[in-house]
Design a protein around this motif. Structure first.
Motif, PDB file in Angstrom:
ATOM      1  N   UNK A 192       0.814  -1.216   0.000  1.00 57.86           N
ATOM      2  CA  UNK A 192       0.000   0.000   0.000  1.00 57.86           C
ATOM      3  C   UNK A 192       0.847   1.266   0.000  1.00 57.86           C
ATOM      4  N   UNK A 193       1.993   1.213   0.667  1.00 54.17           N
ATOM      5  CA  UNK A 193       2.836   2.411   0.746  1.00 54.17           C
ATOM      6  C   UNK A 193       3.918   2.437  -0.323  1.00 54.17           C
ATOM      7  N   UNK A 213       7.792   9.422  -9.938  1.00 55.76           N
ATOM      8  CA  UNK A 213       8.269   9.951  -8.666  1.00 55.76           C
ATOM      9  C   UNK A 213       9.152   8.957  -7.916  1.00 55.76           C
ATOM     10  N   UNK A 214       8.851   7.668  -8.028  1.00 55.95           N
ATOM     11  CA  UNK A 214       9.665   6.683  -7.311  1.00 55.95           C
ATOM     12  C   UNK A 214      11.086   6.619  -7.855  1.00 55.95           C
ATOM     13  N   UNK A 215      11.254   6.821  -9.153  1.00 58.74           N
ATOM     14  CA  UNK A 215      12.608   6.866  -9.718  1.00 58.74           C
ATOM     15  C   UNK A 215      13.355   8.095  -9.223  1.00 58.74           C
ATOM     16  N   UNK A 216      12.660   9.224  -9.158  1.00 57.00           N
ATOM     17  CA  UNK A 216      13.273  10.444  -8.639  1.00 57.00           C
ATOM     18  C   UNK A 216      13.701  10.230  -7.190  1.00 57.00           C
ATOM     19  N   UNK A 234      14.387   7.440  -5.693  1.00 58.48           N
ATOM     20  CA  UNK A 234      15.485   6.477  -5.611  1.00 58.48           C
ATOM     21  C   UNK A 234      16.835   7.144  -5.810  1.00 58.48           C
ATOM     22  N   UNK A 235      16.874   8.170  -6.664  1.00 54.77           N
ATOM     23  CA  UNK A 235      18.140   8.880  -6.922  1.00 54.77           C
ATOM     24  C   UNK A 235      18.498   9.793  -5.765  1.00 54.77           C
ATOM     25  N   UNK A 236      17.559  10.622  -5.354  1.00 57.08           N
ATOM     26  CA  UNK A 236      17.902  11.627  -4.339  1.00 57.08           C
ATOM     27  C   UNK A 236      18.073  11.003  -2.951  1.00 57.08           C
ATOM     28  N   UNK A 237      17.449   9.839  -2.707  1.00 59.57           N
ATOM     29  CA  UNK A 237      17.617   9.192  -1.409  1.00 59.57           C
ATOM     30  C   UNK A 237      19.008   8.592  -1.229  1.00 59.57           C
ATOM     31  N   UNK A 238      19.752   8.491  -2.314  1.00 59.30           N
ATOM     32  CA  UNK A 238      21.134   7.995  -2.230  1.00 59.30           C
ATOM     33  C   UNK A 238      22.123   9.120  -1.943  1.00 59.30           C
ATOM     34  N   UNK A 239      21.614  10.348  -1.881  1.00 59.49           N
ATOM     35  CA  UNK A 239      22.459  11.515  -1.656  1.00 59.49           C
ATOM     36  C   UNK A 239      22.249  12.037  -0.245  1.00 59.49           C
ATOM     37  N   UNK A 240      23.327  12.467   0.390  1.00 58.42           N
ATOM     38  CA  UNK A 240      23.243  13.006   1.739  1.00 58.42           C
ATOM     39  C   UNK A 240      22.740  14.450   1.696  1.00 58.42           C
ATOM     40  N   UNK A 278       7.919   9.750  -0.140  1.00 54.98           N
ATOM     41  CA  UNK A 278       8.833   8.668  -0.513  1.00 54.98           C
ATOM     42  C   UNK A 278      10.302   9.096  -0.490  1.00 54.98           C
ATOM     43  N   UNK A 279      10.603  10.269   0.082  1.00 60.61           N
ATOM     44  CA  UNK A 279      11.994  10.703   0.203  1.00 60.61           C
ATOM     45  C   UNK A 279      12.396  10.675   1.664  1.00 60.61           C
ATOM     46  N   UNK A 280      13.707  10.687   1.897  1.00 57.88           N
ATOM     47  CA  UNK A 280      14.247  10.636   3.253  1.00 57.88           C
ATOM     48  C   UNK A 280      13.967  11.932   4.008  1.00 57.88           C
TER      49      UNK A 280
END
Length: 534
Positions: free
Chosen positions: A32-33, A437-440, A442-448, A467-469
């Motif tokens: 669901x999430x 949005x999930x691809x976006x 996935x990229x930015x969540x790998x960055x500090x 869906x982002x950190x």
């Protein structure tokens, strides 16, 4: 011997459909999430919070850096303000959506939280209740218990119903109220008691307060009563008219809200519904929508290559033949009280939407979520056909053919459910199909501590916040020329910019497209200083 064989087949089929039922429930609650929280769902959360949509732009689109947590606060309910704040916000911003679902969603969030999984789980639970309700509807329509179980199983694994069972909007509730309204009208016509007609009236009120197109379902009930009794002033007709009148009177307060919203211009414009559509495109969308009741393996839109969907053509043609034969068989094998009821359920809404499209132009009748009553009628028709043919006394050859047809249809639904449940996005997510949005994320969540610069519309921004950190920051603007980027680092991204923003930044910065593998992440660039260019 034949009787023993019949009973063995019957038990085997019941075990199969009960297994499918549990599988359908599982599909409704899985992942669901994990799916994109798209624009319409963002508006749901925003309305529940009681915040005006303009407040997001007024407060955050001035170029200041804001943390994702600040934006998420505008998608959480305010218990101190109460549910009235949500009703008020819905009435002001988009009153064409009646408030019943949003009232339920407000209390659901108050009790269980504001997460994406929680808010969507309400729709999933309501969809499960629809499975129970449709069983009782079938008890009023069919004498065969197998028909009831096959109907439940077809709806349980229908990819169409699965999609809207996992969306934070009112469509799963509308499905439930449609089924309940159809069940209660049959109950009232059979029992002819005051209580049964009061229950029917209540079901109509609930349906009206869920979705405006419930009026077409009610119209179908009137056509059904006239078709059974003729144009006579019967007690059933009088009771029906009184029930409808009472339901409309009860709905008048919200009709006034809709009228006020219309004359003030607050209701969102639906220009996309009246867009001209060519006849071939119109027919193609209709056929595609019917196919989605039973099979939905790939996302199909105007950009899908023909070679990707060519395999769907024979299935669609075969399905149309099956539905057509099912309607004919329904007419021949059931009493008028059954076949006429299902015919009116199937056709009334569809015809009511097609006529304006033909006369005035537009594509109302190809908006798939508007056709839920029609789809329910089709599923009842197919379920009756399959159940009847599976247990009818006929040759072994035809027994095997209908067994294979049943297994194939069920398998299509199961495979569709497996694919849809694991996907992060599907066709019902509208523009989110393009934004990815999930691809976006996935990229930015790998960055500090990344910083996203954007002038995108706020629903896309708010959808991304889920869906982002927690360390992600945003720098939002409506005026690119007023944007000041203090320092360029490796953690700076440009998200879904307008043409003006891209041109403005490209003067002083290098905008580097970002790829996952060989495929560019749509709507996302890395911002680099000019002296960093290779």
């Amino acid at each position: 011997m034949k009787l023993l064989h019949y009973k063995q087949e019957y038990i085997w089929l019941k075990v199969l459909v009960i297994s499918i039922l549990f599988l359908g429930i599982y599909f409704r609650f899985i992942n669901l999430d994990g799916k994109v929280y798209w624009n319409d769902e963002v508006y749901t959360s925003l309305w529940l919070s009681g915040h005006p949509s303009t407040e997001i732009v007024d407060k955050f689109y001035h170029g200041e850096i804001v943390n994702v947590g600040m934006l998420k606060q505008y998608q959480q309910i305010n218990s101190a303000q109460g549910v009235s704040s949500a009703i008020t916000r819905l009435a002001i911003e988009d009153s064409q959506h009646p408030p019943l679902y949003y009232i339920l969603a407000w209390f659901w969030s108050a009790w269980f939280g504001n997460s994406v999984a929680v808010i969507r789980s309400l729709s999933a639970l309501i969809s499960v209740l629809s499975l129970v309700s449709v069983y009782y509807l079938c008890r009023e329509l069919f004498t065969s218990s197998l028909t009831r179980w096959i109907t439940v199983s077809l709806i349980a694994i229908s990819p169409f119903h699965l999609l809207y069972a996992q969306e934070a909007r009112e469509y799963s509730l509308w499905t439930l109220t449609i089924i309940v309204a159809n069940y209660t009208i049959l109950l009232a016509l059979r029992k002819k008691t005051l209580l049964s007609w009061v229950i029917y009236t209540i079901s109509l009120i609930l349906s009206f307060y869920t979705f405006l197109f419930s009026i077409f379902v009610v119209l179908g009930h009137g056509i059904y009563i006239l078709g059974i009794n003729g144009f006579k002033k019967t007690p059933s007709l009088i009771a029906y008219l009184l029930s409808v009148t009472a339901a409309i009177v009860a709905f008048i307060p919200w009709l006034i809200v809709i009228y006020q919203g219309k004359i003030s211009g607050r209701i969102q414009r639906l220009d996309w519904i009246t867009e001209a559509t060519s006849l071939p495109a119109f027919i193609g969308r209709w056929l595609l929508n019917i196919t989605r009741i039973f099979l939905d393996w790939v996302i199909i839109n105007e950009n899908t290559p023909f070679k990707t969907i060519i395999w769907l053509i024979p299935f669609t043609l075969a399905l149309i033949v099956l539905i057509g034969y099912g309607l004919y068989y329904l007419y021949c094998s059931t009493p008028k009280t059954t076949w006429l009821f299902i015919f009116t359920l199937t056709l009334t809404t569809a015809i009511s939407l097609i006529i304006p499209d033909v006369i005035f132009g537009g594509r109302r009748s190809v908006v798939v979520r508007y056709l839920i009553p029609t789809f329910l009628g089709i599923q009842l028709t197919v379920a009756h056909l399959l159940a009847s043919k599976l247990v009818a006394i006929q040759s072994i050859k035809w027994q095997n053919i209908w067994r294979l047809i049943t297994i194939f249809i069920i398998s299509c639904g199961v495979i569709s459910g497996v694919i849809i449940s694991s996907a992060d996005i599907w066709w019902n997510k509208g523009t989110a199909n393009n934004l990815r949005l999930n691809q976006v994320a996935a990229v930015i969540n790998q960055t500090s501590q990344p910083l996203l610069v954007s002038d995108a519309k706020f629903p896309s921004i708010l959808g991304l916040t889920h869906i982002v950190n927690a360390d992600v920051n945003f720098q939002l603007t409506t005026q690119p020329q007023n944007l000041v980027i203090s320092q360029v680092k490796d953690n700076l991204f440009l998200f879904y910019p307008s043409r003006n923003l891209r041109l403005y930044l490209s003067v002083n910065y290098n905008l580097e497209p970002i790829y996952i593998g060989k495929k560019q992440v749509f709507g996302l660039w890395k911002i680099q200083a000019v002296n960093q260019r290779n």
